[in-house]
Write a protein that holds these residues in place. Structure first.
Motif, PDB file in Angstrom:
ATOM      1  N   ARG A 188     -14.570   5.901 -21.248  1.00 25.13           N
ATOM      2  CA  ARG A 188     -15.174   5.246 -20.095  1.00 25.13           C
ATOM      3  C   ARG A 188     -14.545   5.735 -18.793  1.00 25.13           C
ATOM      4  O   ARG A 188     -13.327   5.687 -18.623  1.00 25.13           O
ATOM      5  N   VAL A 189     -15.386   6.184 -17.896  1.00 21.61           N
ATOM      6  CA  VAL A 189     -14.929   6.606 -16.566  1.00 21.61           C
ATOM      7  C   VAL A 189     -14.783   5.372 -15.689  1.00 21.61           C
ATOM      8  O   VAL A 189     -15.666   4.506 -15.649  1.00 21.61           O
ATOM      9  N   THR A 190     -13.669   5.284 -14.969  1.00 15.42           N
ATOM     10  CA  THR A 190     -13.408   4.145 -14.092  1.00 15.42           C
ATOM     11  C   THR A 190     -13.518   4.485 -12.611  1.00 15.42           C
ATOM     12  O   THR A 190     -13.741   3.603 -11.791  1.00 15.42           O
ATOM     13  N   THR A 191     -13.367   5.772 -12.266  1.00 11.12           N
ATOM     14  CA  THR A 191     -13.415   6.185 -10.860  1.00 11.12           C
ATOM     15  C   THR A 191     -14.073   7.551 -10.760  1.00 11.12           C
ATOM     16  O   THR A 191     -13.748   8.462 -11.531  1.00 11.12           O
ATOM     17  N   VAL A 192     -15.002   7.687  -9.803  1.00 16.78           N
ATOM     18  CA  VAL A 192     -15.636   8.974  -9.501  1.00 16.78           C
ATOM     19  C   VAL A 192     -15.375   9.276  -8.040  1.00 16.78           C
ATOM     20  O   VAL A 192     -15.633   8.444  -7.166  1.00 16.78           O
ATOM     21  N   GLN A 193     -14.861  10.466  -7.759  1.00 17.90           N
ATOM     22  CA  GLN A 193     -14.623  10.871  -6.376  1.00 17.90           C
ATOM     23  C   GLN A 193     -14.746  12.385  -6.264  1.00 17.90           C
ATOM     24  O   GLN A 193     -14.879  13.085  -7.271  1.00 17.90           O
ATOM     25  N   GLU A 194     -14.729  12.866  -5.037  1.00 14.00           N
ATOM     26  CA  GLU A 194     -14.771  14.317  -4.832  1.00 14.00           C
ATOM     27  C   GLU A 194     -13.598  14.957  -5.566  1.00 14.00           C
ATOM     28  O   GLU A 194     -12.443  14.582  -5.373  1.00 14.00           O
ATOM     29  N   GLY A 195     -13.887  15.897  -6.437  1.00  6.50           N
ATOM     30  CA  GLY A 195     -12.836  16.671  -7.079  1.00  6.50           C
ATOM     31  C   GLY A 195     -12.290  16.120  -8.369  1.00  6.50           C
ATOM     32  O   GLY A 195     -11.516  16.812  -9.045  1.00  6.50           O
ATOM     33  N   SER A 196     -12.673  14.898  -8.774  1.00  9.84           N
ATOM     34  CA  SER A 196     -12.122  14.372 -10.022  1.00  9.84           C
ATOM     35  C   SER A 196     -12.860  13.122 -10.474  1.00  9.84           C
ATOM     36  O   SER A 196     -13.524  12.443  -9.684  1.00  9.84           O
ATOM     37  N   VAL A 197     -12.723  12.825 -11.760  1.00  9.95           N
ATOM     38  CA  VAL A 197     -13.084  11.517 -12.302  1.00  9.95           C
ATOM     39  C   VAL A 197     -11.886  11.025 -13.100  1.00  9.95           C
ATOM     40  O   VAL A 197     -11.107  11.818 -13.644  1.00  9.95           O
ATOM     41  N   LYS A 198     -11.760   9.694 -13.173  1.00  5.32           N
ATOM     42  CA  LYS A 198     -10.617   9.106 -13.863  1.00  5.32           C
ATOM     43  C   LYS A 198     -11.081   8.133 -14.929  1.00  5.32           C
ATOM     44  O   LYS A 198     -12.090   7.439 -14.762  1.00  5.32           O
ATOM     45  N   THR A 199     -10.334   8.104 -16.018  1.00  4.83           N
ATOM     46  CA  THR A 199     -10.474   7.056 -17.016  1.00  4.83           C
ATOM     47  C   THR A 199      -9.258   6.140 -16.857  1.00  4.83           C
ATOM     48  O   THR A 199      -8.453   6.308 -15.947  1.00  4.83           O
ATOM     49  N   ALA A 200      -9.112   5.180 -17.742  1.00  7.01           N
ATOM     50  CA  ALA A 200      -7.957   4.292 -17.642  1.00  7.01           C
ATOM     51  C   ALA A 200      -6.649   5.049 -17.790  1.00  7.01           C
ATOM     52  O   ALA A 200      -5.625   4.658 -17.212  1.00  7.01           O
ATOM     53  N   ALA A 201      -6.684   6.162 -18.529  1.00 10.77           N
ATOM     54  CA  ALA A 201      -5.424   6.858 -18.832  1.00 10.77           C
ATOM     55  C   ALA A 201      -5.355   8.281 -18.307  1.00 10.77           C
ATOM     56  O   ALA A 201      -4.245   8.800 -18.086  1.00 10.77           O
ATOM     57  N   TYR A 202      -6.496   8.941 -18.074  1.00  6.49           N
ATOM     58  CA  TYR A 202      -6.470  10.371 -17.792  1.00  6.49           C
ATOM     59  C   TYR A 202      -7.368  10.723 -16.608  1.00  6.49           C
ATOM     60  O   TYR A 202      -8.230   9.939 -16.205  1.00  6.49           O
ATOM     61  N   THR A 203      -7.142  11.942 -16.099  1.00  2.30           N
ATOM     62  CA  THR A 203      -7.931  12.455 -14.979  1.00  2.30           C
ATOM     63  C   THR A 203      -8.513  13.812 -15.349  1.00  2.30           C
ATOM     64  O   THR A 203      -7.814  14.653 -15.921  1.00  2.30           O
ATOM     65  N   VAL A 204      -9.797  14.001 -15.056  1.00  2.00           N
ATOM     66  CA  VAL A 204     -10.416  15.318 -15.189  1.00  2.00           C
ATOM     67  C   VAL A 204     -10.701  15.820 -13.776  1.00  2.00           C
ATOM     68  O   VAL A 204     -11.478  15.202 -13.038  1.00  2.00           O
ATOM     69  N   ARG A 205     -10.045  16.915 -13.395  1.00  2.00           N
ATOM     70  CA  ARG A 205     -10.248  17.499 -12.071  1.00  2.00           C
ATOM     71  C   ARG A 205     -11.289  18.608 -12.174  1.00  2.00           C
ATOM     72  O   ARG A 205     -11.292  19.386 -13.128  1.00  2.00           O
ATOM     73  N   ALA A 206     -12.150  18.664 -11.173  1.00  2.00           N
ATOM     74  CA  ALA A 206     -13.233  19.648 -11.206  1.00  2.00           C
ATOM     75  C   ALA A 206     -13.703  19.922  -9.791  1.00  2.00           C
ATOM     76  O   ALA A 206     -13.581  19.073  -8.894  1.00  2.00           O
ATOM     77  N   THR A 207     -14.266  21.110  -9.591  1.00  2.00           N
ATOM     78  CA  THR A 207     -14.850  21.434  -8.284  1.00  2.00           C
ATOM     79  C   THR A 207     -16.059  20.558  -8.008  1.00  2.00           C
ATOM     80  O   THR A 207     -16.250  20.075  -6.888  1.00  2.00           O
ATOM     81  N   ASP A 208     -16.870  20.332  -9.040  1.00  2.00           N
ATOM     82  CA  ASP A 208     -18.093  19.550  -8.890  1.00  2.00           C
ATOM     83  C   ASP A 208     -18.158  18.461  -9.949  1.00  2.00           C
ATOM     84  O   ASP A 208     -17.687  18.640 -11.080  1.00  2.00           O
ATOM     85  N   VAL A 209     -18.768  17.344  -9.578  1.00  2.44           N
ATOM     86  CA  VAL A 209     -18.937  16.201 -10.467  1.00  2.44           C
ATOM     87  C   VAL A 209     -20.427  15.865 -10.550  1.00  2.44           C
ATOM     88  O   VAL A 209     -21.116  15.819  -9.526  1.00  2.44           O
ATOM     89  N   VAL A 210     -20.917  15.641 -11.758  1.00  2.40           N
ATOM     90  CA  VAL A 210     -22.299  15.211 -11.970  1.00  2.40           C
ATOM     91  C   VAL A 210     -22.283  13.847 -12.645  1.00  2.40           C
ATOM     92  O   VAL A 210     -21.670  13.679 -13.700  1.00  2.40           O
ATOM     93  N   VAL A 211     -22.946  12.863 -12.033  1.00  2.00           N
ATOM     94  CA  VAL A 211     -23.040  11.514 -12.606  1.00  2.00           C
ATOM     95  C   VAL A 211     -24.443  11.366 -13.190  1.00  2.00           C
ATOM     96  O   VAL A 211     -25.430  11.286 -12.454  1.00  2.00           O
TER      97      VAL A 211
END
Length: 525
Positions: free
Chosen positions: A211-234
């Motif tokens: 489950r993703v908890t936060t979406v922002q420019e450059g990354s999305v976060k879950t409760a425990a981890y972060t995925v960093r990326a140039t682009d995010v698609v929701v």
């Protein structure tokens, strides 16, 4: 009738759809650490996986995150019509977007069906894909002039279609119809299984139960981890990254489906739709949509859907959720007298955009966050359009579909509908001052929920199948509306923007990101 409850990681409803019941769950491991990639995609339905597939083929590194299992959202609860004959009439699309907009709508949805067919051939996906005819006929409340206008608008948009004096396949003579050749249907979860395998083969990563908890420019976060990326698609059916803007441009509706057995081969496969109930109280007028599906060696299924209403507002028409199935069953038995046993029923949530077209592109206010939402009744093709369209936008290439689907667009000719929908939203706020559902906590039987008024608080109470009482604030954590109990899908549904929660408070549909807040009931009375 299939009424078995299955966990929310498999499907977002209490009832299991035929698709989920006939395919093994598509499950991968949860995210187990931080990641760095080119593009991170939130959602593994048809939109998310199609975008992943096209980006990988274009040379991008991709990570897909899914809070349930693959296809556990609305893709697994559709009836999977593949059609360029859109549920919003082309006469309306031309009025909203002009002749060129209508032409692009026809072109893009036609291209989406072709994309699915090519992908099936290229990747060797066995998913019951079939080309067939579609038939649009009048709802009893409608007039022949509607078909005349639609015929002219479809021809102008570049579609091939014909007039027929009556509808093939139906036992009841409902009058003339428009025939749309070269439509299609498929098994959506078999298709997603093949698409997911192709994504992995191309080097993509898919993580389920994440489950993703936060979406922002450059990354999305879950409760425990972060995925960093140039682009995010929701790609979560309705955006979980946007608090307000997009949710003022689209509205959630609940749609119902039944599946009845008919003798194998007794009816020639086709797609059927009526023009919608003009007497409906809803801005998005509900229509009946029908297709066939092979069930076993002796039987096919008639899958019929409709009787939509605004999410959480079934009571406004005096017809509860469970009784809407019976109306569909009666319709099927009149129009297909060979239909016998009812073996499936389920419902799904549809996001209805104000101007008939999905929102596919940059999220307003962001440079590198993209969204796919507002699928209306054409989620399979809208979700597929997102693949080539978002790939072009992310790669900085021009795409002549981009303007029609731009999430930042403003369509002035929908002002009347906008006022009706926002008025409906405002009316839901009155629930703060109303009483309870008329049920006390001690009266709840196992598997039953209700909204209770305890002093000034609204409580969402649910007694599970083991008899344990769960109590949560009935205030939706998205924007604060009071949720309603859905006795059919055994969920608490927000009537404002479509967030949905299990009886025990877990969020199962956005835009809410958080579970309902647990509260203590000092007494069951």
């Amino acid at each position: 009738m299939n009424t078995t409850h299955h966990p929310g990681n498999q499907t977002s409803g209490y009832h299991l759809s035929f698709w989920s019941d006939s395919v093994a769950p598509i499950v991968y491991t949860p995210l187990d650490g931080d990641r760095q990639t080119d593009v991170v995609i939130v959602g593994a339905g048809i939109a998310g996986l199609t975008v992943a597939y096209t980006l990988l083929k274009a040379g991008k590194k991709v990570v897909v995150l899914e809070d349930g299992w693959v296809g556990s959202g609305e893709t697994g609860r559709t009836t999977a019509h593949l059609s360029n004959a859109l549920d919003d009439r082309y006469s309306e699309i031309e009025r909203y977007h002009g002749a060129e907009g209508a032409r692009i709508a026809a072109e893009s949805h036609t291209a989406a069906i072709d994309f699915i067919e090519r992908t099936i051939r290229k990747e060797g996906i066995a998913c019951d894909f079939e080309r067939l005819d579609g038939y649009l006929f009048l709802h009893p409340t409608d007039q022949p002039e509607t078909l005349n206008q639609e015929f002219a608008a479809c021809r102008k948009a570049g579609l091939t279609l014909h007039r027929l004096a009556q509808v093939p396949g139906l036992a009841v003579n409902v009058g003339q119809c428009l025939q749309f050749p070269n439509q299609a249907q498929f098994h959506p979860l078999k298709y997603l299984k093949g698409l997911a395998e192709a994504v992995l083969r191309l080097g993509g990563e898919i993580y389920t139960e994440t489950r993703v908890t936060t979406v922002q420019e450059g990354s999305v976060k879950t409760a425990a981890y972060t995925v960093r990326a140039t682009d995010v698609v929701v790609a979560t059916n309705t955006p979980i990254n946007d608090l307000f803007t997009i949710h003022t441009k689209q509205w959630p509706y609940r749609s119902y489906v039944v599946g009845l057995k008919i003798p194998k081969g007794s009816v020639r496969a086709a797609l059927w739709w009526d023009t919608g109930d003009l007497k409906s109280r809803w801005v998005s007028q509900p229509y009946t949509y029908v297709r066939l599906q092979s069930l076993d060696e002796q039987h096919d299924l008639v899958l019929a859907g409709g009787h939509d209403h605004k999410t959480g507002q079934a009571a406004e028409e005096g017809i509860d959720e469970e009784n809407r199935y019976q109306a569909l069953i009666d319709w099927v038995k009149r129009h297909f007298p060979v239909a016998t046993e009812v073996v499936y029923r389920w419902s799904g949530q549809v996001m209805e955009p104000l101007d008939a077209m999905a929102y596919i592109g940059k999220n307003p206010g962001n440079e590198h966050v993209y969204i796919v939402t507002g699928d209306s009744g054409n989620g399979m093709t809208h979700g597929t359009i997102a693949g080539p369209l978002l790939t072009d936008l992310i790669l900085g290439r021009e795409n002549n579909w981009a303007g029609l689907y731009d999430p930042a667009r403003i369509t002035l000719r929908v002002a009347g509908d906008y006022l009706k929908e926002t008025g409906n939203f405002a009316a839901q706020l009155a629930d703060y001052f109303t009483g309870s559902d008329g049920t006390e906590a001690r009266q709840l039987s196992n598997g039953q929920g209700a909204i209770l008024a305890v002093g000034l608080r609204k409580i969402a109470a649910y007694r599970d199948e083991q008899g344990h009482l769960h109590a949560h604030s009935a205030i939706c954590p998205h924007l604060g509306c009071v949720v309603h109990w859905n006795a059919d899908e055994k969920s608490f549904d927000c009537p404002c923007h479509g967030s949905r929660f299990t009886g025990t408070g877990q969020v199962i549909n956005g835009p809410a990101l958080n579970d309902m807040k647990e509260v203590e009931l000092k007494t069951e009375s």
